[in-house]
Scaffold this motif. Structure first.
Motif, PDB file in Angstrom:
ATOM      1  N   ALA A 141      21.725  31.410  45.357  1.00 43.60           N
ATOM      2  CA  ALA A 141      20.653  31.501  44.361  1.00 43.60           C
ATOM      3  C   ALA A 141      21.142  32.046  43.024  1.00 43.60           C
ATOM      4  O   ALA A 141      20.564  31.738  41.974  1.00 43.60           O
ATOM      5  CB  ALA A 141      19.535  32.394  44.893  1.00 43.60           C
ATOM      6  N   GLY A 142      22.182  32.861  43.044  1.00 45.95           N
ATOM      7  CA  GLY A 142      22.682  33.445  41.814  1.00 45.95           C
ATOM      8  C   GLY A 142      23.822  34.391  42.097  1.00 45.95           C
ATOM      9  O   GLY A 142      24.145  34.694  43.258  1.00 45.95           O
ATOM     10  N   VAL A 143      24.450  34.856  41.025  1.00 51.67           N
ATOM     11  CA  VAL A 143      25.559  35.800  41.136  1.00 51.67           C
ATOM     12  C   VAL A 143      25.430  36.805  40.000  1.00 51.67           C
ATOM     13  O   VAL A 143      25.023  36.456  38.895  1.00 51.67           O
ATOM     14  CB  VAL A 143      26.923  35.064  41.094  1.00 51.67           C
ATOM     15  CG1 VAL A 143      27.094  34.250  39.843  1.00 51.67           C
ATOM     16  CG2 VAL A 143      28.091  36.039  41.256  1.00 51.67           C
ATOM     17  N   PHE A 144      25.754  38.077  40.292  1.00 50.26           N
ATOM     18  CA  PHE A 144      25.735  39.084  39.227  1.00 50.26           C
ATOM     19  C   PHE A 144      27.061  39.835  39.200  1.00 50.26           C
ATOM     20  O   PHE A 144      27.736  39.990  40.222  1.00 50.26           O
ATOM     21  CB  PHE A 144      24.552  40.044  39.361  1.00 50.26           C
ATOM     22  CG  PHE A 144      24.525  40.892  40.607  1.00 50.26           C
ATOM     23  CD1 PHE A 144      25.142  42.142  40.641  1.00 50.26           C
ATOM     24  CD2 PHE A 144      23.856  40.463  41.745  1.00 50.26           C
ATOM     25  CE1 PHE A 144      25.093  42.937  41.780  1.00 50.26           C
ATOM     26  CE2 PHE A 144      23.805  41.253  42.894  1.00 50.26           C
ATOM     27  CZ  PHE A 144      24.428  42.486  42.909  1.00 50.26           C
ATOM     28  N   ALA A 145      27.447  40.251  38.005  1.00 50.86           N
ATOM     29  CA  ALA A 145      28.710  40.952  37.792  1.00 50.86           C
ATOM     30  C   ALA A 145      28.465  42.099  36.820  1.00 50.86           C
ATOM     31  O   ALA A 145      28.083  41.867  35.680  1.00 50.86           O
ATOM     32  CB  ALA A 145      29.771  39.996  37.240  1.00 50.86           C
ATOM     33  N   LEU A 146      28.670  43.322  37.298  1.00 51.98           N
ATOM     34  CA  LEU A 146      28.430  44.527  36.502  1.00 51.98           C
ATOM     35  C   LEU A 146      29.764  45.164  36.155  1.00 51.98           C
ATOM     36  O   LEU A 146      30.543  45.505  37.055  1.00 51.98           O
ATOM     37  CB  LEU A 146      27.558  45.512  37.291  1.00 51.98           C
ATOM     38  CG  LEU A 146      26.298  44.934  37.945  1.00 51.98           C
ATOM     39  CD1 LEU A 146      25.556  46.022  38.718  1.00 51.98           C
ATOM     40  CD2 LEU A 146      25.385  44.284  36.912  1.00 51.98           C
ATOM     41  N   SER A 147      30.053  45.292  34.849  1.00 52.52           N
ATOM     42  CA  SER A 147      31.330  45.882  34.379  1.00 52.52           C
ATOM     43  C   SER A 147      32.519  45.139  34.978  1.00 52.52           C
ATOM     44  O   SER A 147      33.476  45.749  35.460  1.00 52.52           O
ATOM     45  CB  SER A 147      31.392  47.374  34.729  1.00 52.52           C
ATOM     46  OG  SER A 147      30.335  48.083  34.144  1.00 52.52           O
ATOM     47  N   SER A 148      32.473  43.810  34.936  1.00 55.57           N
ATOM     48  CA  SER A 148      33.471  42.970  35.606  1.00 55.57           C
ATOM     49  C   SER A 148      34.085  41.969  34.634  1.00 55.57           C
ATOM     50  O   SER A 148      33.498  41.637  33.605  1.00 55.57           O
ATOM     51  CB  SER A 148      32.822  42.194  36.758  1.00 55.57           C
ATOM     52  OG  SER A 148      32.163  43.053  37.660  1.00 55.57           O
ATOM     53  N   PHE A 149      35.258  41.463  35.013  1.00 58.14           N
ATOM     54  CA  PHE A 149      35.884  40.389  34.242  1.00 58.14           C
ATOM     55  C   PHE A 149      36.753  39.564  35.171  1.00 58.14           C
ATOM     56  O   PHE A 149      37.138  40.013  36.258  1.00 58.14           O
ATOM     57  CB  PHE A 149      36.739  40.953  33.091  1.00 58.14           C
ATOM     58  CG  PHE A 149      37.979  41.688  33.539  1.00 58.14           C
ATOM     59  CD1 PHE A 149      39.181  41.021  33.692  1.00 58.14           C
ATOM     60  CD2 PHE A 149      37.939  43.048  33.807  1.00 58.14           C
ATOM     61  CE1 PHE A 149      40.328  41.686  34.114  1.00 58.14           C
ATOM     62  CE2 PHE A 149      39.078  43.732  34.228  1.00 58.14           C
ATOM     63  CZ  PHE A 149      40.274  43.043  34.374  1.00 58.14           C
ATOM     64  N   LEU A 150      37.082  38.347  34.729  1.00 58.09           N
ATOM     65  CA  LEU A 150      38.045  37.491  35.406  1.00 58.09           C
ATOM     66  C   LEU A 150      39.272  37.316  34.518  1.00 58.09           C
ATOM     67  O   LEU A 150      39.175  37.372  33.289  1.00 58.09           O
ATOM     68  CB  LEU A 150      37.440  36.119  35.697  1.00 58.09           C
ATOM     69  CG  LEU A 150      36.322  36.055  36.737  1.00 58.09           C
ATOM     70  CD1 LEU A 150      35.686  34.669  36.733  1.00 58.09           C
ATOM     71  CD2 LEU A 150      36.830  36.405  38.124  1.00 58.09           C
ATOM     72  N   ASN A 151      40.421  37.088  35.132  1.00 62.44           N
ATOM     73  CA  ASN A 151      41.633  36.803  34.360  1.00 62.44           C
ATOM     74  C   ASN A 151      41.434  35.528  33.540  1.00 62.44           C
ATOM     75  O   ASN A 151      40.678  34.634  33.922  1.00 62.44           O
ATOM     76  CB  ASN A 151      42.828  36.653  35.301  1.00 62.44           C
ATOM     77  CG  ASN A 151      43.195  37.954  35.977  1.00 62.44           C
ATOM     78  OD1 ASN A 151      42.378  38.863  36.083  1.00 62.44           O
ATOM     79  ND2 ASN A 151      44.419  38.062  36.454  1.00 62.44           N
ATOM     80  N   LYS A 152      42.127  35.430  32.414  1.00 56.84           N
ATOM     81  CA  LYS A 152      41.825  34.360  31.456  1.00 56.84           C
ATOM     82  C   LYS A 152      42.108  32.960  31.999  1.00 56.84           C
ATOM     83  O   LYS A 152      41.506  31.994  31.544  1.00 56.84           O
ATOM     84  CB  LYS A 152      42.595  34.587  30.158  1.00 56.84           C
ATOM     85  CG  LYS A 152      44.093  34.430  30.244  1.00 56.84           C
ATOM     86  CD  LYS A 152      44.725  34.608  28.873  1.00 56.84           C
ATOM     87  CE  LYS A 152      46.226  34.368  28.900  1.00 56.84           C
ATOM     88  NZ  LYS A 152      46.838  34.534  27.558  1.00 56.84           N
ATOM     89  N   ASP A 153      43.024  32.833  32.965  1.00 58.57           N
ATOM     90  CA  ASP A 153      43.304  31.526  33.569  1.00 58.57           C
ATOM     91  C   ASP A 153      42.737  31.429  34.984  1.00 58.57           C
ATOM     92  O   ASP A 153      43.260  30.695  35.828  1.00 58.57           O
ATOM     93  CB  ASP A 153      44.813  31.271  33.587  1.00 58.57           C
ATOM     94  CG  ASP A 153      45.385  31.144  32.182  1.00 58.57           C
ATOM     95  OD1 ASP A 153      44.706  30.551  31.327  1.00 58.57           O
ATOM     96  OD2 ASP A 153      46.500  31.644  31.946  1.00 58.57           O
ATOM     97  N   SER A 154      41.675  32.153  35.257  1.00 63.61           N
ATOM     98  CA  SER A 154      41.094  32.194  36.602  1.00 63.61           C
ATOM     99  C   SER A 154      40.720  30.807  37.107  1.00 63.61           C
ATOM    100  O   SER A 154      40.207  29.966  36.349  1.00 63.61           O
ATOM    101  CB  SER A 154      39.851  33.080  36.599  1.00 63.61           C
ATOM    102  OG  SER A 154      39.206  33.039  37.863  1.00 63.61           O
ATOM    103  N   LEU A 155      40.945  30.585  38.387  1.00 64.25           N
ATOM    104  CA  LEU A 155      40.522  29.326  39.001  1.00 64.25           C
ATOM    105  C   LEU A 155      39.009  29.159  38.960  1.00 64.25           C
ATOM    106  O   LEU A 155      38.505  28.037  39.024  1.00 64.25           O
ATOM    107  CB  LEU A 155      41.003  29.255  40.458  1.00 64.25           C
ATOM    108  CG  LEU A 155      42.468  28.889  40.707  1.00 64.25           C
ATOM    109  CD1 LEU A 155      42.705  28.711  42.196  1.00 64.25           C
ATOM    110  CD2 LEU A 155      42.838  27.610  39.965  1.00 64.25           C
TER     111      LEU A 155
END
Length: 233
Positions: A141-155
């Motif tokens: 239904a959804g996804v949440f991310a708090l104080s998060s990041f992904l690497n710039k070339d993330s899959l």
């Protein structure tokens, strides 16, 4: 089949009424499900509890963590270092995607359809949730991310979702959580939007790398919007 060392400890907040939806909330690096549960209870008035939604707090298995010179830590995956310029440690990420997939499947097995499940997390837990939702379970239904990041070339940015759209992303970040980390969070939102995801990014002035009551109240409202008790199952 999940190897025994990957079995996850879970704590959960049961709904006060009929269980018709679920939220899986992943802790940050070095924390536990019980620790995150206690933190949420401390900052929220009322608690992050619902009449129809079960909130599940898994604990990551302890593993050697490279940024801590190989010391054991309860982390969802390994990193070469905390930098968005590094390649992702895909072996550990994919192994944990499989393990957490079993938590999702357990909910499905008791009658909760995937479109009635939200995945999210704080810090590393948010990054883990994004890999789960974007690469393996785009029908949640959804996804949440708090104080998060992904690497710039993330899959997670590179998956082709032309046949099945990505779930909506709810993202929050404190402006005092190091200006670099806040920017990485904004960049993650932008790149996921380019990949076809509907994203909402909320900045909280003065907030450090932590949860806050205003942030959690906003999250609670978003969860209820996505998992309304009147939504057909």
């Amino acid at each position: 089949m999940i190897n025994s060392w990957k079995q996850l400890q879970l704590c959960a907040v049961s709904p006060t009424g009929k269980h018709s939806a679920s939220v899986i909330f992943l802790h940050g690096s070095g924390d536990t499900g019980q620790g995150l549960r206690a933190w949420v209870r401390d900052v929220m008035t009322p608690d992050l509890a619902f009449g129809h939604i079960r909130v599940i707090y898994p604990t990551a298995p302890a593993r050697p963590y490279t940024p801590m010179r190989g010391s054991l830590s309860t982390v969802w995956f390994d990193r070469n270092k905390i930098s968005r310029d590094c390649p992702e440690h895909l072996e550990s990420i994919d192994a944990m995607c499989s393990t957490l997939g079993s938590v999702i499947q357990d909910e499905v097995n008791i009658g909760i359809p995937k479109h009635r499940i939200i995945i999210g997390g704080f810090s590393m837990g948010g990054a883990m949730a994004l890999h789960l939702a974007c690469r393996h379970h785009p029908d949640v239904a959804g996804v949440f991310a708090l104080s998060s990041f992904l690497n710039k070339d993330s899959l997670a940015f590179q998956v082709n979702h032309s046949r099945l759209p990505l779930p909506e992303l709810f993202q929050c970040h404190g402006t005092n959580d190091d200006l670099v980390l806040h920017q990485w969070g904004e960049d993650t939102s932008m790149l996921l939007r380019k990949a076809g995801m509907t994203t909402t990014f909320h900045s909280f002035p003065g907030l450090y790398h932590q949860l806050s009551q205003p942030e959690m109240e906003l999250l609670r409202s978003w969860i209820l919007k996505k998992l309304s008790p009147t939504t057909p199952s």
